[in-house]
Design an enzyme around this catalytic site. Sequence first.
Site, PDB file in Angstrom:
ATOM      1  N   SER A 132     -47.007  24.364  26.465  1.00 36.08           N
ATOM      2  CA  SER A 132     -47.215  23.280  25.503  1.00 36.08           C
ATOM      3  C   SER A 132     -48.142  22.250  26.113  1.00 36.08           C
ATOM      4  O   SER A 132     -48.217  22.116  27.344  1.00 36.08           O
ATOM      5  CB  SER A 132     -45.881  22.626  25.143  1.00 36.08           C
ATOM      6  OG  SER A 132     -46.074  21.433  24.404  1.00 36.08           O
ATOM      7  N   TYR A 145     -38.526  17.329  27.157  1.00 36.64           N
ATOM      8  CA  TYR A 145     -39.387  18.477  26.861  1.00 36.64           C
ATOM      9  C   TYR A 145     -40.589  18.485  27.797  1.00 36.64           C
ATOM     10  O   TYR A 145     -41.002  19.549  28.269  1.00 36.64           O
ATOM     11  CB  TYR A 145     -39.839  18.397  25.402  1.00 36.64           C
ATOM     12  CG  TYR A 145     -40.590  19.617  24.922  1.00 36.64           C
ATOM     13  CD1 TYR A 145     -40.011  20.879  24.953  1.00 36.64           C
ATOM     14  CD2 TYR A 145     -41.884  19.510  24.404  1.00 36.64           C
ATOM     15  CE1 TYR A 145     -40.685  21.993  24.501  1.00 36.64           C
ATOM     16  CE2 TYR A 145     -42.566  20.622  23.945  1.00 36.64           C
ATOM     17  CZ  TYR A 145     -41.966  21.863  24.005  1.00 36.64           C
ATOM     18  OH  TYR A 145     -42.648  22.970  23.551  1.00 36.64           O
TER      19      TYR A 145
END
Length: 236
Positions: A132, A145
Amino acid sequence: MTSKMRKAVITGASAGIGEACARALAADGWQVVLAARRLELLERIAAEVDGQALFLDVTDDDSVARFAAEVGDCDLLVNNAGGALGLDSVAEADLADWQWMYDTNVLGTLRVTKAFLPALLERNGLVINIGSIAGRVPYVGGAGYNAAKHGVAAMSRVLRLETADQPLRVCEIDPGRVETEFSVNRFKGDRQRAAKVYEGHLNLQAEDVAEAVRWVASLPKHVNIDSMLIMPADQV
């Protein structure tokens, strides 16, 4: 399907990027094994792409061991299982959410990769880890995250270094904003809140990331795409 077909294993394949990867790879001639916890969804997709659907919980050692034993040979591993929970800051961190993100994104990727490494090395294989932008650039609201995906990035890089002289390729693909169930899961089922993440923006679709996976997997064995950052045009 024949035993001579190249075999691709895709985790988190019941929806979103994982499902799109399974469809793209199957269309490109791969024998696909779709893995996730939602077996009913997997079986529907597998039937449409002439693939194999198998239950897998990447956070469970025994589940991973059973899965790897049943799959056997593997030419391509797409580690896609993962996700985010919440928008907590470090000061207000929900430790249970952070634990889930670490267990799923980092340790889940580790478990599955470790289980398939012998088969991948034997077949001059390829590991593609779906990371990501959060693993490159931390952002407010993504503390847990960010930490998890930085872990995936570090693991991807060190695996590449450890196996540079062996018959294995390692690629990390880092998408930006992708319109999938990601935000619905992040907000624990709040679809209205999730929809606002994408409103008024250009958004990648799961198929865009899957095309990158398909392309990387189609390259000759002497070519390694170490990393790839994919963003919608209005995200910088």
